[in-house]
Design a protein around this motif. Structure first.
Motif, PDB file in Angstrom:
ATOM      1  N   SER A   2       0.833  -1.197   0.000  1.00  0.00           N
ATOM      2  CA  SER A   2       0.000   0.000   0.000  1.00  0.00           C
ATOM      3  C   SER A   2       0.870   1.249   0.000  1.00  0.00           C
ATOM      4  O   SER A   2       2.053   1.208   0.329  1.00  0.00           O
ATOM      5  CB  SER A   2      -0.906   0.016   1.232  1.00  0.00           C
ATOM      6  N   GLN A   3       0.248   2.400  -0.358  1.00  0.00           N
ATOM      7  CA  GLN A   3       0.974   3.663  -0.401  1.00  0.00           C
ATOM      8  C   GLN A   3       1.584   3.984   0.960  1.00  0.00           C
ATOM      9  O   GLN A   3       2.729   4.411   1.055  1.00  0.00           O
ATOM     10  CB  GLN A   3       0.020   4.788  -0.829  1.00  0.00           C
ATOM     11  N   SER A   4       0.794   3.797   2.045  1.00  0.00           N
ATOM     12  CA  SER A   4       1.289   4.151   3.381  1.00  0.00           C
ATOM     13  C   SER A   4       2.459   3.268   3.797  1.00  0.00           C
ATOM     14  O   SER A   4       3.411   3.736   4.415  1.00  0.00           O
ATOM     15  CB  SER A   4       0.163   4.036   4.413  1.00  0.00           C
ATOM     16  N   LYS A   5       2.394   1.987   3.434  1.00  0.00           N
ATOM     17  CA  LYS A   5       3.488   1.074   3.782  1.00  0.00           C
ATOM     18  C   LYS A   5       4.757   1.422   3.010  1.00  0.00           C
ATOM     19  O   LYS A   5       5.860   1.343   3.530  1.00  0.00           O
ATOM     20  CB  LYS A   5       3.077  -0.374   3.516  1.00  0.00           C
ATOM     21  N   LYS A   6       4.591   1.807   1.731  1.00  0.00           N
ATOM     22  CA  LYS A   6       5.755   2.214   0.944  1.00  0.00           C
ATOM     23  C   LYS A   6       6.421   3.426   1.579  1.00  0.00           C
ATOM     24  O   LYS A   6       7.636   3.513   1.675  1.00  0.00           O
ATOM     25  CB  LYS A   6       5.330   2.546  -0.491  1.00  0.00           C
ATOM     26  N   LYS A   7       5.588   4.370   2.005  1.00  0.00           N
ATOM     27  CA  LYS A   7       6.135   5.583   2.603  1.00  0.00           C
ATOM     28  C   LYS A   7       6.840   5.268   3.912  1.00  0.00           C
ATOM     29  O   LYS A   7       7.930   5.774   4.183  1.00  0.00           O
ATOM     30  CB  LYS A   7       5.021   6.595   2.831  1.00  0.00           C
ATOM     31  N   ASP A   8       6.240   4.427   4.741  1.00  0.00           N
ATOM     32  CA  ASP A   8       6.838   4.077   6.033  1.00  0.00           C
ATOM     33  C   ASP A   8       8.142   3.308   5.876  1.00  0.00           C
ATOM     34  O   ASP A   8       9.036   3.414   6.721  1.00  0.00           O
ATOM     35  CB  ASP A   8       5.858   3.245   6.865  1.00  0.00           C
ATOM     36  N   SER A   9       8.268   2.525   4.804  1.00  0.00           N
ATOM     37  CA  SER A   9       9.460   1.700   4.627  1.00  0.00           C
ATOM     38  C   SER A   9      10.575   2.436   3.880  1.00  0.00           C
ATOM     39  O   SER A   9      11.698   1.953   3.806  1.00  0.00           O
ATOM     40  CB  SER A   9       9.107   0.410   3.872  1.00  0.00           C
ATOM     41  N   ALA A  10      10.265   3.609   3.323  1.00  0.00           N
ATOM     42  CA  ALA A  10      11.270   4.372   2.590  1.00  0.00           C
ATOM     43  C   ALA A  10      12.302   4.951   3.551  1.00  0.00           C
ATOM     44  O   ALA A  10      11.992   5.221   4.719  1.00  0.00           O
ATOM     45  CB  ALA A  10      10.597   5.492   1.802  1.00  0.00           C
ATOM     46  N   PRO A  11      13.538   5.168   3.088  1.00  0.00           N
ATOM     47  CA  PRO A  11      14.556   5.783   3.948  1.00  0.00           C
ATOM     48  C   PRO A  11      14.108   7.159   4.428  1.00  0.00           C
ATOM     49  O   PRO A  11      13.355   7.861   3.728  1.00  0.00           O
ATOM     50  CB  PRO A  11      15.770   5.900   3.007  1.00  0.00           C
ATOM     51  N   PRO A  12      14.536   7.586   5.612  1.00  0.00           N
ATOM     52  CA  PRO A  12      14.082   8.858   6.181  1.00  0.00           C
ATOM     53  C   PRO A  12      14.329  10.061   5.271  1.00  0.00           C
ATOM     54  O   PRO A  12      13.481  10.962   5.201  1.00  0.00           O
ATOM     55  CB  PRO A  12      14.901   8.970   7.469  1.00  0.00           C
ATOM     56  N   THR A  13      15.464  10.098   4.577  1.00  0.00           N
ATOM     57  CA  THR A  13      15.757  11.240   3.705  1.00  0.00           C
ATOM     58  C   THR A  13      14.777  11.311   2.547  1.00  0.00           C
ATOM     59  O   THR A  13      14.358  12.396   2.133  1.00  0.00           O
ATOM     60  CB  THR A  13      17.194  11.147   3.154  1.00  0.00           C
ATOM     61  N   VAL A  14      14.390  10.144   2.011  1.00  0.00           N
ATOM     62  CA  VAL A  14      13.411  10.090   0.923  1.00  0.00           C
ATOM     63  C   VAL A  14      12.056  10.574   1.427  1.00  0.00           C
ATOM     64  O   VAL A  14      11.357  11.340   0.741  1.00  0.00           O
ATOM     65  CB  VAL A  14      13.304   8.659   0.353  1.00  0.00           C
ATOM     66  N   GLN A  15      11.668  10.158   2.637  1.00  0.00           N
ATOM     67  CA  GLN A  15      10.396  10.593   3.218  1.00  0.00           C
ATOM     68  C   GLN A  15      10.382  12.105   3.427  1.00  0.00           C
ATOM     69  O   GLN A  15       9.383  12.778   3.153  1.00  0.00           O
ATOM     70  CB  GLN A  15      10.158   9.881   4.550  1.00  0.00           C
ATOM     71  N   TYR A  16      11.494  12.637   3.920  1.00  0.00           N
ATOM     72  CA  TYR A  16      11.572  14.075   4.174  1.00  0.00           C
ATOM     73  C   TYR A  16      11.477  14.867   2.872  1.00  0.00           C
ATOM     74  O   TYR A  16      10.747  15.864   2.795  1.00  0.00           O
ATOM     75  CB  TYR A  16      12.870  14.410   4.898  1.00  0.00           C
ATOM     76  N   PHE A  17      12.199  14.412   1.842  1.00  0.00           N
ATOM     77  CA  PHE A  17      12.142  15.105   0.556  1.00  0.00           C
ATOM     78  C   PHE A  17      10.711  15.090   0.013  1.00  0.00           C
ATOM     79  O   PHE A  17      10.223  16.089  -0.506  1.00  0.00           O
ATOM     80  CB  PHE A  17      13.085  14.455  -0.452  1.00  0.00           C
ATOM     81  N   ALA A  18      10.052  13.935   0.119  1.00  0.00           N
ATOM     82  CA  ALA A  18       8.672  13.814  -0.374  1.00  0.00           C
ATOM     83  C   ALA A  18       7.755  14.804   0.337  1.00  0.00           C
ATOM     84  O   ALA A  18       6.899  15.455  -0.297  1.00  0.00           O
ATOM     85  CB  ALA A  18       8.171  12.390  -0.159  1.00  0.00           C
ATOM     86  N   ALA A  19       7.937  14.957   1.648  1.00  0.00           N
ATOM     87  CA  ALA A  19       7.089  15.875   2.417  1.00  0.00           C
ATOM     88  C   ALA A  19       7.347  17.326   2.023  1.00  0.00           C
ATOM     89  O   ALA A  19       6.407  18.123   1.895  1.00  0.00           O
ATOM     90  CB  ALA A  19       7.352  15.684   3.914  1.00  0.00           C
ATOM     91  N   VAL A  20       8.620  17.680   1.829  1.00  0.00           N
ATOM     92  CA  VAL A  20       8.968  19.055   1.450  1.00  0.00           C
ATOM     93  C   VAL A  20       8.445  19.360   0.042  1.00  0.00           C
ATOM     94  O   VAL A  20       7.902  20.443  -0.210  1.00  0.00           O
ATOM     95  CB  VAL A  20      10.491  19.269   1.527  1.00  0.00           C
ATOM     96  N   LEU A  21       8.599  18.403  -0.873  1.00  0.00           N
ATOM     97  CA  LEU A  21       8.101  18.605  -2.238  1.00  0.00           C
ATOM     98  C   LEU A  21       6.595  18.860  -2.234  1.00  0.00           C
ATOM     99  O   LEU A  21       6.103  19.787  -2.897  1.00  0.00           O
ATOM    100  CB  LEU A  21       8.426  17.375  -3.095  1.00  0.00           C
ATOM    101  N   ARG A  22       5.882  18.047  -1.484  1.00  0.00           N
ATOM    102  CA  ARG A  22       4.421  18.205  -1.432  1.00  0.00           C
ATOM    103  C   ARG A  22       4.039  19.550  -0.824  1.00  0.00           C
ATOM    104  O   ARG A  22       3.130  20.230  -1.322  1.00  0.00           O
ATOM    105  CB  ARG A  22       3.799  17.066  -0.630  1.00  0.00           C
ATOM    106  N   LEU A  23       4.736  19.945   0.238  1.00  0.00           N
ATOM    107  CA  LEU A  23       4.443  21.224   0.893  1.00  0.00           C
ATOM    108  C   LEU A  23       4.668  22.394  -0.066  1.00  0.00           C
ATOM    109  O   LEU A  23       3.824  23.296  -0.176  1.00  0.00           O
ATOM    110  CB  LEU A  23       5.339  21.379   2.130  1.00  0.00           C
ATOM    111  N   LEU A  24       5.789  22.372  -0.793  1.00  0.00           N
ATOM    112  CA  LEU A  24       6.095  23.449  -1.734  1.00  0.00           C
ATOM    113  C   LEU A  24       5.081  23.475  -2.891  1.00  0.00           C
ATOM    114  O   LEU A  24       4.664  24.552  -3.336  1.00  0.00           O
ATOM    115  CB  LEU A  24       7.508  23.286  -2.285  1.00  0.00           C
ATOM    116  N   ARG A  25       4.702  22.289  -3.352  1.00  0.00           N
ATOM    117  CA  ARG A  25       3.727  22.216  -4.448  1.00  0.00           C
ATOM    118  C   ARG A  25       2.385  22.796  -4.015  1.00  0.00           C
ATOM    119  O   ARG A  25       1.766  23.592  -4.739  1.00  0.00           O
ATOM    120  CB  ARG A  25       3.553  20.755  -4.897  1.00  0.00           C
ATOM    121  N   GLU A  26       1.934  22.396  -2.816  1.00  0.00           N
ATOM    122  CA  GLU A  26       0.635  22.877  -2.334  1.00  0.00           C
ATOM    123  C   GLU A  26       0.670  24.375  -2.055  1.00  0.00           C
ATOM    124  O   GLU A  26      -0.310  25.084  -2.298  1.00  0.00           O
ATOM    125  CB  GLU A  26       0.233  22.096  -1.083  1.00  0.00           C
ATOM    126  N   ARG A  27       1.787  24.886  -1.563  1.00  0.00           N
ATOM    127  CA  ARG A  27       1.915  26.324  -1.320  1.00  0.00           C
ATOM    128  C   ARG A  27       1.862  27.109  -2.634  1.00  0.00           C
ATOM    129  O   ARG A  27       1.403  28.255  -2.665  1.00  0.00           O
ATOM    130  CB  ARG A  27       3.233  26.623  -0.604  1.00  0.00           C
TER     131      ARG A  27
END
Length: 273
Positions: A2-27
């Protein structure tokens, strides 16, 4: 998965980048499709990164940086995301290697990763057992190729490699892959900062029989030793232990064929294909 499991299993740096990208896109008030269009990517490609289904490539990061006018925030992650492409046990060594004054290696089974061609490296990664998934192979391959700028870096790093004859004779990837690999070794050795020596099988006893190793000289004149086997590694920093390994390596260099003899040896192997 599932999407949530993929996100939880991803390395921390990948998760952080994904969160920052989404935040910048939404802003910026953009949908994934709209951002993708600005980047010359699809919306699904943006979604894959934001959900950690796929780690971002350097090219993706550059495109997102420009499209979102991120002020360097996204591009600054490249260095750390590159490390995530390597196995955890290898990440510390890679950081040291890229900043080293000199790197000396003794290889017994395969050619040093720093000197591998893409075709040779891909065949080697595909031979892993248990097998890697296809995307894992490509990720690890990309990471291995990312190390190559060290060969031409300025300030210049000195690279010395002692290769066991057996590693050269093992035709990983087949004859054509090995032909390209031999040509690449000869080309690398033509550089002023790269020295390659062959340890011939006729040298029955020599100082390297304890196994492969690497020595790294840092910019502050410290020398460290690195050893790896079956997914486990150790970084040795105690001066007395490093001294023993450094002297052992120095003896190996005297026991191996000289650089010119080694080049002739590789050329003979290439001619026999």
């Amino acid at each position: 998965m599932s999407q949530s499991k993929k996100k939880d299993s991803a390395p921390p740096t990948v998760q952080y980048f994904a969160a920052v990208l989404r935040l910048l896109r939404e802003r910026a008030g953009l949908t994934q499709d709209e951002l993708g269009a600005l980047m010359s990517y699809t919306g699904s490609a943006v979604s894959a990164v934001e959900t950690c289904a796929k780690p971002p490539t350097d090219e993706f990061i550059d495109a997102a940086e420009k499209a979102l006018d991120a002020g360097g925030l996204l591009r600054s992650a490249i260095k750390y995301l590159r490390l995530e492409r390597y196995p955890v046990y290898f990440q510390g060594f890679v950081q040291l290697e890229q900043e080293a004054v000199s790197v000396s290696s003794y290889c017994t089974q395969v050619i040093d990763g720093l000197l591998q061609t893409e075709q040779y490296a891909r065949a080697l990664l595909k031979s892993n057992y248990p097998p890697f998934e296809t995307d894992e192979v490509e990720q690890l391959l990309e990471a291995r190729m990312d190390r190559k700028p060290l060969l031409s870096r300025k300030p210049m790093a000195l690279i010395h490699v002692v290769l066991e004859e057996a590693a050269l004779r093992r035709k990983i990837g087949g004859p054509e892959a090995m032909r390209q690999q031999y040509e690449h070794l000869i080309s690398c050795a033509s550089g002023a900062n790269v020295t390659i020596q062959v340890m011939p099988s006729s040298r029955a006893e020599h100082a390297g029989l304890h196994g492969p190793m690497k020595l790294i000289e840092t910019s502050d004149a410290a020398t460290l030793a690195y050893m790896e086997s079956h997914g486990e590694s150790s970084l040795v920093s105690k001066p007395d232990k490093v001294s023993v390994l450094a002297r052992r390596y120095a003896m190996m260099r005297t026991q191996a064929l000289g650089p010119e003899e080694s080049q002739n040896f590789i050329e003979q192997l290439m001619g026999g294909l």
